[in-house]
Every structure is written in C-alpha cells, then in structure tokens.
Design an enzyme around this catalytic site. Structure first.
Site, PDB file in Angstrom:
ATOM      1  N   ASP A   8       7.313  -1.752 -29.228  1.00  0.00           N
ATOM      2  CA  ASP A   8       5.881  -1.941 -29.130  1.00  0.00           C
ATOM      3  C   ASP A   8       5.549  -3.025 -30.162  1.00  0.00           C
ATOM      4  O   ASP A   8       6.308  -3.236 -31.114  1.00  0.00           O
ATOM      5  CB  ASP A   8       5.151  -0.630 -29.448  1.00  0.00           C
ATOM      6  N   ASP A  10       2.023  -4.024 -31.851  1.00  0.00           N
ATOM      7  CA  ASP A  10       1.081  -3.694 -32.926  1.00  0.00           C
ATOM      8  C   ASP A  10       1.391  -2.335 -33.536  1.00  0.00           C
ATOM      9  O   ASP A  10       1.463  -1.335 -32.838  1.00  0.00           O
ATOM     10  CB  ASP A  10      -0.351  -3.727 -32.393  1.00  0.00           C
TER      11      ASP A  10
END
Length: 168
Positions: A8, A10
C-alpha cells in the site's frame, strides 16, 4: 510465475497526510526505500496498490498521481532501487467526477488492483504478500488469495519486511 511484494502507498511507503498529490508533502517512511531495494535484490517484483479516490472527488488528477509516482521512482533510482509497477484506483462512490463516481472492482478491499497486477506480471499469488496499514488492505490481499496480508503498524519498514519474510 513471479513472486511479488505488494505495498500500500500512504502509511506504508510514505507518511500519511490525508489526500496526497503534492510532491512537497511527500515524505518516505523510515526504511521504505531500503525495503524496496531489499525486495528488488531478493528477486521479488515490487508493486504499489493504492486507492486514490481523491481523483473521483476532484481534489487532484491522475496526472498528479503519476507525477508523484515518478518522484518516488527518481528517489529510488538514487539507491539503485525501483518499483516495478503502480496500480491505483481512481474511483469513489461519493465522487463528483462522472464515470469515476462508481462502485468498482479495484477499490480496496476488493482485489481488482492485485488481480490485475498478477495477470499483467504473471505473479503467483501463493508466493506473494502485501504490506498494508488498514483492514481494507489485508482484506484485499485475502480476496486475491495472496500468501499473506501483513499489517504494518509503523517502525522501520526494512526491518519489518525482513522479519516478516523470514517467517514465511
């Protein structure tokens, strides 16, 4: 078939600042660049999978996201590292941009981003893992039948990646 480490973006690779598209607000998580280099050296493809609903909400554009991802690649190149591919979902059901304000199969926790990368790069889900910082990331990994979805709670990402990969 290839092995991959999915990240992922952020909160895992860069500090969480809300909707991020401005390069000047981007800051790497400790050990993130080194973790990517480690994955490159271990023969894993490195793939970023990220929801970017701010596009559908009209906060920024796909071009802004692409520029930020290019900045990430430029930073990584300084270390001799790279991300093999970026996959992002521009959709959001409450968006204001026509055509992007939809329910889709790529917005995590749905597995569409991971499945697309697996198809495009001939990745074996059974030999691949995802590092994420939310339940939707882990659910997406499970729905794509990855070997593991690993919940990243902070710290030095390189140390976490090394420790988790030793367990597998």
């Amino acid at each position: 078939m290839n092995r991959a480490i999915f990240f992922d973006r952020d909160g895992v690779l860069n500090e969480e600042v809300g909707y991020l598209w401005e390069i000047e607000k981007f800051k790497w998580i400790d050990g993130a660049r080194e973790a990517i280099k480690f994955c490159n050296e271990q023969g894993f493809l490195t793939i970023v999978v990220t929801n970017q609903g701010g596009i559908a909400k009209g906060l920024y554009t796909a071009s802004d996201v692409d520029k930020l991802h290019q900045k990430m690649q430029d930073d990584l190149a300084e270390l001799g590292a790279h991300i093999d591919a970026f996959y992002y979902c521009p959709h959001h059901p409450q968006g204001i941009i026509e055509g992007l304000n939809v329910e889709c199969s790529c917005r995590k926790p749905k597995p569409g981003l991971i499945l697309a990368a697996c198809k495009d790069y001939e990745i074996s889900p059974a030999h691949s893992v995802l590092f994420g910082d939310s339940l939707r990331d882990i659910e997406s990994a499970a729905a794509a039948r990855l070997r593991a979805g690993i919940f990243f709670t902070g710290g030095n990402l390189l140390e976490v990646v090394k420790a988790e990969l030793e367990k597998l």
